[in-house]
Write a protein that holds these residues in place. Structure first.
Motif, PDB file in Angstrom:
ATOM      1  N   THR B  71       0.830  -1.203   0.000  1.00  0.00           N
ATOM      2  CA  THR B  71       0.000   0.000   0.000  1.00  0.00           C
ATOM      3  C   THR B  71       0.864   1.253   0.000  1.00  0.00           C
ATOM      4  O   THR B  71       0.593   2.215  -0.713  1.00  0.00           O
ATOM      5  CB  THR B  71      -0.908  -0.003   1.243  1.00  0.00           C
ATOM      6  N   SER B  73       4.006   1.627  -1.108  1.00  0.00           N
ATOM      7  CA  SER B  73       4.742   1.876  -2.344  1.00  0.00           C
ATOM      8  C   SER B  73       3.816   2.494  -3.396  1.00  0.00           C
ATOM      9  O   SER B  73       4.263   3.252  -4.246  1.00  0.00           O
ATOM     10  CB  SER B  73       5.388   0.592  -2.858  1.00  0.00           C
ATOM     11  N   PHE B  74       2.520   2.184  -3.310  1.00  0.00           N
ATOM     12  CA  PHE B  74       1.582   2.831  -4.228  1.00  0.00           C
ATOM     13  C   PHE B  74       1.285   4.264  -3.795  1.00  0.00           C
ATOM     14  O   PHE B  74       1.093   5.135  -4.629  1.00  0.00           O
ATOM     15  CB  PHE B  74       0.276   2.044  -4.302  1.00  0.00           C
ATOM     16  N   PHE B  76       3.185   6.441  -2.512  1.00  0.00           N
ATOM     17  CA  PHE B  76       4.194   7.402  -2.985  1.00  0.00           C
ATOM     18  C   PHE B  76       3.678   8.074  -4.248  1.00  0.00           C
ATOM     19  O   PHE B  76       3.827   9.275  -4.437  1.00  0.00           O
ATOM     20  CB  PHE B  76       5.508   6.698  -3.336  1.00  0.00           C
ATOM     21  N   GLY B  77       3.097   7.261  -5.140  1.00  0.00           N
ATOM     22  CA  GLY B  77       2.618   7.803  -6.414  1.00  0.00           C
ATOM     23  C   GLY B  77       1.263   8.446  -6.314  1.00  0.00           C
ATOM     24  O   GLY B  77       1.038   9.525  -6.862  1.00  0.00           O
ATOM     25  N   THR B  78       0.324   7.812  -5.589  1.00  0.00           N
ATOM     26  CA  THR B  78      -1.031   8.352  -5.582  1.00  0.00           C
ATOM     27  C   THR B  78      -1.115   9.658  -4.802  1.00  0.00           C
ATOM     28  O   THR B  78      -1.892  10.534  -5.154  1.00  0.00           O
ATOM     29  CB  THR B  78      -2.031   7.353  -4.978  1.00  0.00           C
ATOM     30  N   ASN B  79      -0.356   9.800  -3.740  1.00  0.00           N
ATOM     31  CA  ASN B  79      -0.488  10.981  -2.895  1.00  0.00           C
ATOM     32  C   ASN B  79       0.722  11.906  -2.883  1.00  0.00           C
ATOM     33  O   ASN B  79       0.588  13.079  -2.594  1.00  0.00           O
ATOM     34  CB  ASN B  79      -0.807  10.572  -1.455  1.00  0.00           C
ATOM     35  N   PRO B  81       3.430  12.431  -5.444  1.00  0.00           N
ATOM     36  CA  PRO B  81       4.246  12.339  -6.659  1.00  0.00           C
ATOM     37  C   PRO B  81       5.470  13.262  -6.618  1.00  0.00           C
ATOM     38  O   PRO B  81       6.499  12.950  -7.203  1.00  0.00           O
ATOM     39  CB  PRO B  81       3.279  12.728  -7.774  1.00  0.00           C
ATOM     40  N   MET B  84       8.973  11.440  -5.477  1.00  0.00           N
ATOM     41  CA  MET B  84       9.825  10.713  -6.416  1.00  0.00           C
ATOM     42  C   MET B  84      10.313  11.608  -7.545  1.00  0.00           C
ATOM     43  O   MET B  84      11.375  11.399  -8.100  1.00  0.00           O
ATOM     44  CB  MET B  84       9.087   9.492  -6.978  1.00  0.00           C
ATOM     45  N   GLU B  85       9.511  12.639  -7.906  1.00  0.00           N
ATOM     46  CA  GLU B  85       9.960  13.532  -8.965  1.00  0.00           C
ATOM     47  C   GLU B  85      11.190  14.318  -8.519  1.00  0.00           C
ATOM     48  O   GLU B  85      12.051  14.634  -9.326  1.00  0.00           O
ATOM     49  CB  GLU B  85       8.826  14.495  -9.362  1.00  0.00           C
ATOM     50  N   GLY B 393       0.191  15.480  -4.157  1.00  0.00           N
ATOM     51  CA  GLY B 393      -0.310  15.365  -5.517  1.00  0.00           C
ATOM     52  C   GLY B 393      -1.594  16.137  -5.752  1.00  0.00           C
ATOM     53  O   GLY B 393      -2.137  16.763  -4.843  1.00  0.00           O
TER      54      GLY B 393
END
Lengths: 334, 452
Positions: B71, B73-74, B76-79, B81, B84-85, B393
């Motif tokens: 949950t 690792s996802f 990071f992207g869903t909330n 971004p 990681m950018e 995000g």
């Protein structure tokens, strides 16, 4: 295109990510499928079905972590764009995976009278995860569109992917079980196959129609000739598998692994088709793999580790499958 | 609704739920290896019974950790971004190595460890147990390397607003990493020690006097008694390291507003950030100076040196106090229990009663400690590089509120189910005692799915 590291590394990582997704879909596909088949199974069969995936599912799910991890680490820009666009489906996938994963363990440890509710959680979680993955695939194929049409298409692919996973699960059961359950699994496989064909057909048609660019990739000479084997082989495999299901009941175990292998091959062909459609984009029509990639140095460092670790892990995985090979017996903590 | 604060609460809820289970599996893997090793050496089936009891808890905890970890690792992207950018070039390889080396190792060999005892040789089974324990520890290594880098980033340079790696050795072995890693590994050891001790005390209270209960009880109590003084020393060193690299965090931990000498150790206070003072303060004169500078007139940094750039004081101050308070209780309880087990060979009932809730003391301390260090890093997500507010995000607040609500319900239900299974397993183990059928060893089946 010059062949230097900044060009090659994103390509290599796109390939690795593709492999991770494909391996995940095939391996966790049968885990999720068996969860979905809980809907049709009797209570006494559920233990055997769980035993057929027990020692493997943890490692299978790890391929999803690797796939998302590679998206996260190799294409950080795309990771954010894709996952924020799919916020709710990703959330549903996670809830499904959480329920499925913990229910697997809880059902074996709670007092007997509470087992049924965890069996239900296992079914619900598996189904939810499969549906969410299908929906995400559908929306991704349409270029992350929003709107009613995309939503409806997403739902269609969701149902079909769930059915495809059920087919994988049934095929795995044919391999791992015997007797009455095996006979039942043959029937399950047959019903699930119908939807699998429908789903693959829908995605194959929708992809080129949704994007003129993808249409142009498929329907020009001479590429059409090189690409023709993909759909033709898939169709032949489906046909062969369909006929095989009628012979499985009599031939017993001689062909028991073949349905699973055939389905894995079909998934691979479908995946190659998708890869050809979307290359070089990682976010359809928006970000190419080079635009989304991490710094070359960082990718290089990951690649070194991957080159060492991945073969070892694949070897270890094969070893585990051999240790727990043969028909599924009662799963014992010993 | 503000997506930033909702996303923060959601991530905090997720990571809080997640850390409970690695805190158990990291050290429990090694305890299982210890049980297995004792069995291999002595042939005493009580050790194997202890192994089979605890391997079930390991399996359950591992599953809870895996699903809640995925949950994250996802998320990071869903909330987040922006995370990681901005620092993807650093965080990426560290996370990748975690998955590649550690996570695969655990997941692949877990099957053999759990279900393979009668399918592989005893040596291979012991090796699988070792590899799983090693994998969980390696996993902690990479994750803590990344977390420490976010606290005290080194070895990188910024180009066009994106972090690029310059020196990987400096990135992994950043200044706070060795301290944080050892602190966390010991915390896991203590969590497991007290869990095993409390679980066994529950069996003891239920009338169980079996060999396997005594073996597990003594293991838990003595491991706890040995680890807690080490942890107190390491924690102190970690604090001094934080003082050097993140003085504003220490200022918040001590609720010290002005940089000055002779700073008291505040035992109780309600820090008031508006008035910039402590209310209802109860303090030991010169205490903080003494602890942090080892001299009564040592200078301790104050929050007012960092206007707008220090963490919220109340949660950091109290998080730290709860962690230390639990640590002191651990010291008292484990040494008392150790004394009785060593000299009297039994436990007084009131002490056993106290040890049962102390089974979860490790969780409380781990959470309080992580809140201290993570909230203590605010307003930064990566100190000096990326602010938390800049990483969130574009997802609408309503959506985040919905997912947060479902996560909270789900986590509450799972936590309740987990604890009730622990209780059920303890009662079952107490009832079976040394008569439980021992699979493979005594050649009687212990069916995992059809357990009755």
């Amino acid at each position: 295109m010059t062949l230097d590291w900044p060009t090659l590394l994103p390509l290599i990582f796109a390939g690795l990510m593709g492999i991770a997704i494909l391996v995940y879909v095939v391996l966790d596909g049968f885990d999720l499928g068996i969860g979905i088949l809980f809907a049709a199974a009797g209570d006494h069969e559920k233990d055997t079905m769980i035993a057929a995936i027990g020692p493997f599912w943890d490692a299978n799910e790890t391929w999803l972590v690797l796939a998302v991890g590679l998206l996260l680490v190799a294409f950080p820009m795309a990771h954010g764009v894709i996952l924020t666009a799919l916020y709710i489906p990703v959330f549903l996938l996670l809830v499904g995976l959480i329920l499925r994963g913990v229910a697997f363990d809880f059902r074996a440890k709670v007092p007997t009278h509470r087992k049924a509710r965890w069996d239900f959680a296992f079914l619900a979680g598996s189904l939810l995860a499969a549906l969410a993955q299908g929906y995400m695939l559908g929306v991704y194929v349409l270029g992350l569109q929003t709107g009613l049409a995309a939503f409806a298409f997403g739902l269609l692919v969701a149902v079909c992917l769930a059915a495809a996973y059920a087919a994988m699960g049934a095929a795995w059961l044919i391999y791992k079980t015997e007797g009455e359950l095996q006979q039942k699994a043959i029937l399950w496989l047959r019903s699930a196959l119908v939807f699998t064909v429908l789903g693959m057909g829908a995605v194959s048609l929708a992809t080129p129609l949704a994007s003129p660019r993808i249409f142009a990739r498929w329907f020009v000479f001479p590429e059409m000739l090189y690409l023709a084997p993909l759909p033709i082989l898939s169709a032949l495999l489906f046909l062969w598998l369909w006929r095989l299901t009628f012979r499985l009941a009599e031939t017993g175990d001689t062909h028991s692994l073949k349905p699973f292998l055939a389905l894995a091959a079909i998934f691979t062909l479908g995946f190659l088709g998708l890869a050809w459609s979307f290359y070089p984009f990682v976010v359809p029509e928006r970000l190419t793999i080079w635009q989304a990639a991490s710094a070359t140095g960082s990718l290089g460092l990951i690649l070194v580790g991957t080159a060492f670790v991945l073969p070892v892990m694949i070897g270890a995985t094969i070893y585990v499958y051999r240790v727990f090979g043969g028909k599924a017996a009662d799963l014992r903590y010993d | 609704m503000d997506p930033l604060i909702l996303s923060r609460i959601q991530f905090a809820a997720n990571i809080s739920f997640h850390i409970l289970f690695p805190s158990i599996t990291i050290a429990l893997g090694w305890v299982l290896l210890f049980f297995k090793w004792r069995y291999n050496r002595t042939g005493d089936t009580a050790w194997m019974r202890a192994y089979f009891t605890w391997v079930k808890i390991f399996a359950l905890s591992f599953a809870m950790g895996v699903v809640s970890g995925i949950t994250m690792s996802f998320q990071f992207g869903t909330n987040w971004p922006g995370y990681m950018e901005t620092v993807g070039n650093i965080a990426g390889p560290l996370l990748a190595y975690e998955v590649l080396t550690a996570f695969f190792l655990e997941a692949v060999f877990l099957g053999i460890m759990l279900f393979g005892f009668s399918r592989v040789s005893n040596g291979v089974h012991t090796l699988a147990t070792f590899l799983v324990a090693f994998g969980t520890t390696l996993s902690a290594f990479w994750i803590l390397a990344l977390n420490s880098w976010m606290q005290t980033p080194t070895g990188f340079e910024m180009r066009d607003g994106v972090a690029h790696a310059v020196d990987w050795w400096a990135i992994v072995f950043n200044p706070s990493f060795p301290y944080r890693l050892i602190h966390m590994l010991l915390a896991s050891g203590l969590t497991v020690s007290f869990l095993i001790a409390g679980f066994s005390a529950l069996r003891f209270l239920a009338g169980d006097r079996s060999d396997s209960m005594w073996r597990a009880l003594r293991t838990g109590v003595f491991a706890g008694a040995i680890l807690i003084p080490v942890q107190i020393f390491v924690g102190d060193q970690h604090g001094l390291n934080t003082l050097e690299h993140q003085p504003q965090k220490v200022a918040a931990m001590e609720a010290n507003w002005e940089t000055r000498a002779n700073v008291p150790l505040v035992l109780f206070a309600i820090p008031d950030e508006k008035a910039r003072e402590n209310r209802f303060e109860l303090a030991i004169p010169n205490g903080a100076s003494l602890i942090l500078r080892h001299s009564t007139d040592g200078i301790v940094p104050g929050l007012n040196d960092y206007p707008g750039n220090h963490p919220p004081v109340f949660p950091v101050f109290w998080g730290f106090r709860i962690m230390v308070g639990v640590g002191v209780m651990m010291l008292v309880v484990s040494w008392t229990a150790g004394f009785f087990l060593w000299r009297r060979q039994t436990l007084p009932k009131p002490l056993a009663l106290l040890m049962v809730p102390m089974a979860l003391s490790g969780w409380v301390a781990v959470l309080a400690g992580w809140y201290t260090t993570e909230i203590g890093r605010q307003p930064w997500l990566v100190t000096g590089v990326l602010k938390t507010a800049d990483a969130v995000g574009p997802v609408a607040g309503g959506q985040v509120a919905f997912t947060l609500a479902v996560y909270l319900v789900l986590y509450a239900v799972l936590l309740l189910a987990y604890l009730s299974v622990l209780y059920y397993l303890a009662m079952k183990a107490a009832k079976d005692g040394d008569t439980s059928p021992l699979p493979a060893v005594l050649d009687t089946p212990l069916s995992q799915p059809a357990q009755n």
